[in-house]
Design an enzyme around this catalytic site. Structure first.
Site, PDB file in Angstrom:
ATOM      1  N   SER A 154       0.860  -1.188   0.000  1.00 24.57           N
ATOM      2  CA  SER A 154       0.000   0.000   0.000  1.00 24.57           C
ATOM      3  C   SER A 154       0.897   1.238   0.000  1.00 24.57           C
ATOM      4  CB  SER A 154      -0.867   0.005   1.253  1.00 24.57           C
ATOM      5  OG  SER A 154      -1.295   1.326   1.522  1.00 24.57           O
ATOM      6  N   HIS A 195      -1.637  -1.692  -3.973  1.00 25.82           N
ATOM      7  CA  HIS A 195      -2.871  -1.414  -3.235  1.00 25.82           C
ATOM      8  C   HIS A 195      -3.036   0.098  -3.103  1.00 25.82           C
ATOM      9  CE1 HIS A 195      -5.969  -2.464  -0.196  1.00 25.82           C
ATOM     10  NE2 HIS A 195      -5.535  -1.409   0.467  1.00 25.82           N
ATOM     11  N   ASP A 198      -5.185   3.068  -1.607  1.00 24.19           N
ATOM     12  CA  ASP A 198      -6.180   3.428  -0.594  1.00 24.19           C
ATOM     13  C   ASP A 198      -6.808   4.774  -0.939  1.00 24.19           C
ATOM     14  OD1 ASP A 198      -6.009   1.287   1.415  1.00 24.19           O
ATOM     15  OD2 ASP A 198      -3.929   1.946   1.604  1.00 24.19           O
ATOM     16  N   MET A 250      -9.436   7.536   0.092  1.00 24.81           N
ATOM     17  CA  MET A 250     -10.212   7.994   1.257  1.00 24.81           C
ATOM     18  C   MET A 250     -10.780   9.378   0.968  1.00 24.81           C
ATOM     19  SD  MET A 250      -7.641   6.925   4.327  1.00 24.81           S
ATOM     20  CE  MET A 250      -6.705   5.395   4.270  1.00 24.81           C
ATOM     21  N   HIS A 283      -8.753   0.133  -3.159  1.00 26.74           N
ATOM     22  CA  HIS A 283      -9.519  -0.023  -1.915  1.00 26.74           C
ATOM     23  C   HIS A 283     -10.244   1.295  -1.655  1.00 26.74           C
ATOM     24  CE1 HIS A 283      -9.344  -0.715   2.756  1.00 26.74           C
ATOM     25  NE2 HIS A 283     -10.579  -0.698   2.289  1.00 26.74           N
ATOM     26  N   MET A 293     -12.359   3.658   0.342  1.00 31.85           N
ATOM     27  CA  MET A 293     -12.916   4.011   1.654  1.00 31.85           C
ATOM     28  C   MET A 293     -13.638   5.333   1.458  1.00 31.85           C
ATOM     29  SD  MET A 293      -9.634   2.752   3.807  1.00 31.85           S
ATOM     30  CE  MET A 293      -8.617   2.792   2.348  1.00 31.85           C
ATOM     31  N   MET A 341     -10.823  -6.273   7.260  1.00 30.27           N
ATOM     32  CA  MET A 341      -9.947  -5.222   7.800  1.00 30.27           C
ATOM     33  C   MET A 341      -9.439  -5.652   9.177  1.00 30.27           C
ATOM     34  SD  MET A 341      -9.677  -2.826   5.552  1.00 30.27           S
ATOM     35  CE  MET A 341      -8.734  -1.682   6.573  1.00 30.27           C
ATOM     36  N   GLY A 368      -0.102   2.315   9.695  1.00 31.99           N
ATOM     37  CA  GLY A 368       0.725   2.273  10.892  1.00 31.99           C
ATOM     38  C   GLY A 368       0.002   1.897  12.170  1.00 31.99           C
ATOM     39  N   ASP A 372      -6.004  -6.574   5.543  1.00 25.10           N
ATOM     40  CA  ASP A 372      -5.402  -5.237   5.382  1.00 25.10           C
ATOM     41  C   ASP A 372      -5.358  -4.550   6.741  1.00 25.10           C
ATOM     42  OD1 ASP A 372      -4.640  -2.680   4.603  1.00 25.10           O
ATOM     43  OD2 ASP A 372      -6.455  -2.279   3.422  1.00 25.10           O
ATOM     44  N   GLY A 382      -1.881  -3.422   9.593  1.00 26.47           N
ATOM     45  CA  GLY A 382      -0.945  -3.930  10.595  1.00 26.47           C
ATOM     46  C   GLY A 382      -0.183  -5.172  10.178  1.00 26.47           C
ATOM     47  N   GLY A 442       1.532  -1.788   4.278  1.00 33.57           N
ATOM     48  CA  GLY A 442       1.863  -0.395   4.014  1.00 33.57           C
ATOM     49  C   GLY A 442       3.145   0.007   4.708  1.00 33.57           C
TER      50      GLY A 442
HETATM   51  C1  DX5 Z   1      -5.904   1.508   6.210  1.00 39.94           C
HETATM   52  C2  DX5 Z   1      -5.570   1.120   4.807  1.00 39.94           C
HETATM   53  C3  DX5 Z   1      -4.404   0.224   4.674  1.00 39.94           C
HETATM   54  C4  DX5 Z   1      -3.100   0.827   5.134  1.00 39.94           C
HETATM   55  C5  DX5 Z   1      -2.322  -0.276   5.730  1.00 39.94           C
HETATM   56  O1  DX5 Z   1      -7.144   2.106   6.244  1.00 39.94           O
HETATM   57  O2  DX5 Z   1      -6.656   0.469   4.200  1.00 39.94           O
HETATM   58  O3  DX5 Z   1      -4.270  -0.281   3.358  1.00 39.94           O
HETATM   59  O4  DX5 Z   1      -2.341   1.372   4.098  1.00 39.94           O
HETATM   60  O5  DX5 Z   1      -1.208   0.271   6.312  1.00 39.94           O
HETATM   61  P1  DX5 Z   1      -0.404  -0.555   7.396  1.00 39.94           P
HETATM   62  O6  DX5 Z   1       0.146  -1.770   6.689  1.00 39.94           O
HETATM   63  O7  DX5 Z   1       0.654   0.399   7.822  1.00 39.94           O
HETATM   64  O8  DX5 Z   1      -1.345  -0.920   8.499  1.00 39.94           O
HETATM   65 ZN    ZN Z   2      -6.269  -0.546   2.258  1.00 42.53          ZN
END
Ligand code: DX5
Ligand code: ZN
Length: 239
Positions: A27, A51, A53, A55, A84, A86, A155, A163, A194, A196, A216
């Site tokens: 990501s 990936h 994201d 938002m 993805h 959101m 999720m 992070g 997805d 952590g 990510g």
């Molecule tokens: C969070 C995103 C993830 C994010 C993951 O809302 O959907 O894709 O980038 O990042 P890490 O791997 O750092 O949790």
């Molecule tokens: Zn994501």
């Protein structure tokens, strides 16, 4: 729709048995947005999908890319893109992200008024249709609509930010989804986790039955992002 059933969370079997394919999807949420071509180049040779994201500061309290900027990134990506979304009003907006390099479009169950119609519209656009569930959404909402889904996304953090800490408590949902996919014969449906994902958590997700992993910060905070992806893949596939 049937009422959500309670899951048994006390049993943890190894659901990864028999999984052939592992997909690692970096990501770019924690990458340098001002130099995305270079950031994508760092991972292109060793990753399966990029990936992205998206938002909108409505569905989640964070904003990443407009539709126009998303399409620019998708069109110039060296990797097929796993989008993805959101965003709110996902029903009407999802298919706008279907570009030449788009591999899949994932919408949130919670953001759709009519998830089935939306998944069908994504498939109709020629892309794989993904459906994501937030941590508080029970996996049972998926059971009756598996036929419409090309990728389930469980999720393992609250969507919105990179992070965050991996929520191990989501793994029974992954395990249940894997059980249904096997039992009902959905061999082509991917199961993604997805949030952590790192060298210390990816094995938990793989054992629960995930085959597709988003990472990510683990990737973009590493000194060598490509090497981190190789290590994540090896760790996910370890028997
Ligand atoms: C969070 C995103 C993830 C994010 C993951 O809302 O959907 O894709 O980038 O990042 P890490 O791997 O750092 O949790
Ligand atoms: Zn994501």
């Amino acid at each position: 729709m049937a009422a959500p059933r309670q899951l048994r969370c006390d049993v943890f079997i190894d659901a990864s048995e028999g999984l052939e394919m592992i997909r690692i999807c970096p990501s770019i949420l924690n990458a340098n947005f001002d130099d995305l071509p270079n950031e994508i180049r760092k991972v292109a040779e060793v990753s399966d999908l990029l990936h992205l994201d998206v938002m909108d500061d409505i569905f989640v309290p964070n904003f990443t890319f407009s539709l126009e900027r998303s399409l620019e990134i998708i069109q110039s990506s060296l990797l097929p893109v796993d989008v993805h979304l959101m965003i709110s009003e996902a029903d009407t907006k999802a298919v706008s992200y279907a570009a030449k390099n788009t591999a899949s479009i994932t919408v949130h169950y919670e953001a759709c008024e009519d998830p089935v119609a939306t998944l069908r519209s994504i498939r109709h656009s020629g892309k794989r249709a993904g459906l994501a569930i937030k941590p508080n959404t029970p996996v049972t909402v998926l059971e009756e609509i598996l036929d419409e889904i090309d990728m389930i996304l469980v999720m393992s953090v609250e969507p919105g930010f990179g992070g965050q800490s991996f929520m191990e408590a989501m793994m029974p949902k992954v395990q249940q989804a894997r059980h249904w996919l096997r039992q009902k014969g959905y061999k082509e449906t991917w199961l993604q986790v997805d949030g952590g994902i790192s060298l210390s958590t990816i094995r938990m997700a793989a054992r629960a039955g995930a085959d597709t992993f988003v990472a990510g910060s683990a990737v973009y905070k590493a000194d060598d992002p490509a090497q981190m992806i190789r290590e994540l893949r090896a760790e996910a596939g370890r028997r």
